[in-house]
Design an enzyme around this catalytic site. Structure first.
Site, PDB file in Angstrom:
ATOM      1  N   CYS A 131       0.825  -1.197   0.000  1.00  0.00           N
ATOM      2  CA  CYS A 131       0.000   0.000   0.000  1.00  0.00           C
ATOM      3  C   CYS A 131       0.862   1.250   0.000  1.00  0.00           C
ATOM      4  O   CYS A 131       2.084   1.192   0.008  1.00  0.00           O
ATOM      5  CB  CYS A 131      -0.897   0.014   1.248  1.00  0.00           C
ATOM      6  N   GLU A 173       3.690  -6.597   4.748  1.00  0.00           N
ATOM      7  CA  GLU A 173       3.211  -7.967   4.923  1.00  0.00           C
ATOM      8  C   GLU A 173       3.861  -8.543   6.175  1.00  0.00           C
ATOM      9  O   GLU A 173       5.063  -8.388   6.378  1.00  0.00           O
ATOM     10  CB  GLU A 173       3.594  -8.856   3.721  1.00  0.00           C
ATOM     11  N   VAL A 230      14.663 -10.775 -17.500  1.00  0.00           N
ATOM     12  CA  VAL A 230      14.797  -9.564 -18.305  1.00  0.00           C
ATOM     13  C   VAL A 230      16.043  -9.682 -19.176  1.00  0.00           C
ATOM     14  O   VAL A 230      17.082 -10.187 -18.730  1.00  0.00           O
ATOM     15  CB  VAL A 230      14.845  -8.303 -17.419  1.00  0.00           C
TER      16      VAL A 230
END
Length: 611
Positions: free
Chosen positions: A2, A79, A293
């Site tokens: 968040c 978390e 990547v």
């Protein structure tokens, strides 16, 4: 994950908590929390929350206030990986729960244990709790510094936020750069002094700190630092303990109510995480999604160096076949990499690691199309001693920050006025010495063991924080939560006192870690020589950033030229230095790109230079 923010202001309510200012702050957090935005306000405080839903998608609304005890209101970013243990302990004390979210567990845990709750938490977090009765705010940040929390004190008010852009969105918080801020950017950047926000009067709660704020002001407490102890285990027991800690951390961090994937570079750290995750997924009848990547024409232009001995592609294919994962190879174009340099500044709020930042930003954007949570291998090198500056005795013994042996070179860029005001050598040296003094080391350690513990602290307080900043901002800009299992405080605490001869088992980088996961990976990957995060070797990259720097110089009135000598920038375009600007990956093209980011940052953030 968040975004959180808040304003505590008992004296200037309209000045600091007017509706437009609050909405502007919340608007900056929508990328961190696209799923839900809410505001709580009372006579002295405003709390803001923007949510990225990961657990208990139907509940966990914030700012959270319990019906059973409405005295406390909380905003939380992070978390907890020991949620169920805490829940059971609280239930034994008579607490009841209405949700499955870790948010409710954290709030009830705070109500029970107040500030000592931080000692019980295993996770990544930054949170704030308003005590309505006592009119005071509690703030805390996780031990390792994975989740950010900035704040500023202004005329009897305190504002805090997950990112500096939220603070700077407030009309009372100008973006001012003093001489020490310039020193941070030009002498230490993209690293920065712990707790320092570069902008004048913006600070960051340090890793392992909490604070109380009320009408008397801010009181900071450090609740965690690495402590040196006599290592109690033999090598075999140490290997087993490391295996258990690492695999347990990975398993805990796979828990989510949304899709979870892993980064997979073909290197040791991401391969370990992916292997454990794939096994757990297989038990559930699911297939793991893995992501790597790469860059256009990388195989054509790649050349081996001491720091980057081989490219990743072959090892990625070995791991993908071994895991039978659903693999996605993201190939980035050079032009996009250059264009994203500036978006990366928007994400970080500061100049960053040039294409090392912009590539991760683009990479996370692609991953977000498939999942909401991903696991990545950061922090293993800092904790297990994988970097060259741990292992090379000459580099290890060299005075100063090992990833930035470039103070003299950097100070040469400063214009004459700034060079007179900023004692560059002293500025950098003071910060280096301060960190050394903070290292907890038993008095009976050998010179080598003492230095290695100093290196751990230097890395965890500086280099690792730069990488964690990068990971958090580039991922959350794309509304992607990236977890870092190696950055578990239990692993860091245990490894700090492990003898170097164990860590350097058989002379391999992270030899102890390799031995601890033997059998989990193909031998070809298990014993692969360390290779850092991949960068582009395409000559087009340097050509493009050089062209942009030439255009900047031709303008003649760009803000960078208020700080940097024009002739030094012209010289930079002609040279090719062997000593990196920062770390192993920022060579001449990246130095050019970094200074382009500095210029963009000065303009985009309307930075006022006051020296």
């Amino acid at each position: 994950m968040c975004g959180i923010a808040g304003i505590v202001d008992g004296e200037h309510r309209m000045k600091y908590r007017n509706q437009q200012a609050v909405e502007d702050m919340l608007d900056t957090m929508k990328r961190r929390g696209p799923d839900q935005q809410n505001i709580y306000t009372d006579e002295a405080v405003t709390l803001l929350h923007a949510r990225l839903s990961v657990m208990d998608l139907q509940h966990g609304k914030q700012p959270m206030q319990l019906k059973s005890d409405p005295r406390y209101v909380m905003v939380y970013n992070g978390e907890l990986y020991n949620t169920e243990e805490l829940r059971r302990e609280l239930q034994k004390k008579g607490y009841a729960f209405q949700e499955t979210s870790d948010t409710e567990v954290l709030l009830q845990a705070f109500i029970e244990w107040k500030e000592t709750v931080v000692e019980r938490l295993n996770g990544i977090f930054a949170f704030a709790v308003w005590d309505k009765k006592a009119h005071r705010l509690f703030m805390a940040r996780d031990r390792m510094g994975v989740k950010p929390l900035f704040y500023t004190l202004q005329e009897g008010a305190m504002l805090f936020a997950s990112e500096m852009k939220a603070l700077l969105a407030h009309p009372q918080i100008p973006a001012i750069l003093h001489a020490d801020g310039i020193a941070e950017i030009m002498l230490l950047g993209p690293g920065r002094t712990p707790g320092y926000g570069v902008f004048h009067n913006i600070r960051e709660l340090k890793p392992g700190q909490y604070a109380w704020y009320d009408h008397k002001g801010m009181r900071l407490t450090t609740y965690f630092h690495l402590q040196d102890r006599e290592h109690p285990n033999d090598f075999a027991t140490t290997v087993q303990t490391v295996h258990d800690l690492v695999t347990d951390s990975i398993r805990r961090q796979l828990i989510a109510d949304v899709d979870v994937a892993t980064f997979l570079s073909g290197g040791l750290d991401s391969s370990i995480i992916s292997a454990v995750a794939a096994r757990e997924f297989k038990k559930q009848g699911k297939t793991l999604h893995t992501f790597s990547v790469n860059y256009e024409d990388n195989e054509k232009y790649f050349h081996s160096t001491k720091f980057q001995p081989n490219s990743d592609q072959h090892y990625i294919e070995v791991m993908q076949n071994f895991l039978q994962s659903d693999h996605h190879n993201i190939v980035l174009k050079t032009e996009d990499l250059v264009d994203a340099l500036y978006t990366a500044v928007d994400a970080r709020d500061l100049p960053g690691m040039a294409d090392v930042d912009s590539s991760l930003l683009l990479f996370c954007k692609e991953i977000r199309k498939y999942c909401t949570v991903a696991l990545s291998g950061e922090c293993a090198d800092e904790i297990f001693g994988g970097y060259p500056w741990y292992r090379d005795p000459k580099i290890r013994a060299t005075y100063g920050f090992p990833w930035a042996q470039s103070t003299k070179y950097r100070m040469g860029f400063l214009n004459e006025e700034l060079a007179e005001q900023i004692n560059a050598v002293t500025y950098v040296d003071q910060r280096y010495q301060e960190t050394l003094k903070q290292s907890d080391i038993l008095c009976n350690r050998t010179k080598e063991e003492r230095r290695l513990r100093e290196m751990v602290n230097l890395n965890m307080k500086w280099f690792m924080q730069t990488l964690l900043d990068r990971k958090d901002r580039m991922s959350m800009y794309n509304s992607l939560e990236v977890r870092v299992p190696f950055c578990d405080m239990r692993i860091a605490e245990y490894l700090y006192s492990v003898p170097w001869e164990f860590k350097d088992y058989q002379g391999y980088e992270k030899g102890l870690l390799r031995e601890a996961v033997k059998g989990l990976l193909p031998d070809e990957v298990l014993w692969r020589k360390k290779s850092p995060y991949p960068k582009t070797w395409h000559p087009k990259y340097r050509a493009l950033v050089s062209r942009q720097m030439e255009e900047l110089l031709a303008q003649g009135n760009e803000p960078l030229l208020q700080i940097v000598k024009k002739e030094k920038l012209q010289e930079l375009l002609r040279e090719d230095r062997s000593i990196p600007w920062y770390g192993q990956l920022m060579n001449t093209p990246q130095t050019i790109a970094y200074l382009l980011q500095v210029n963009y940052w000065l303009k985009k953030y309307h930075v006022q230079i006051q020296v």
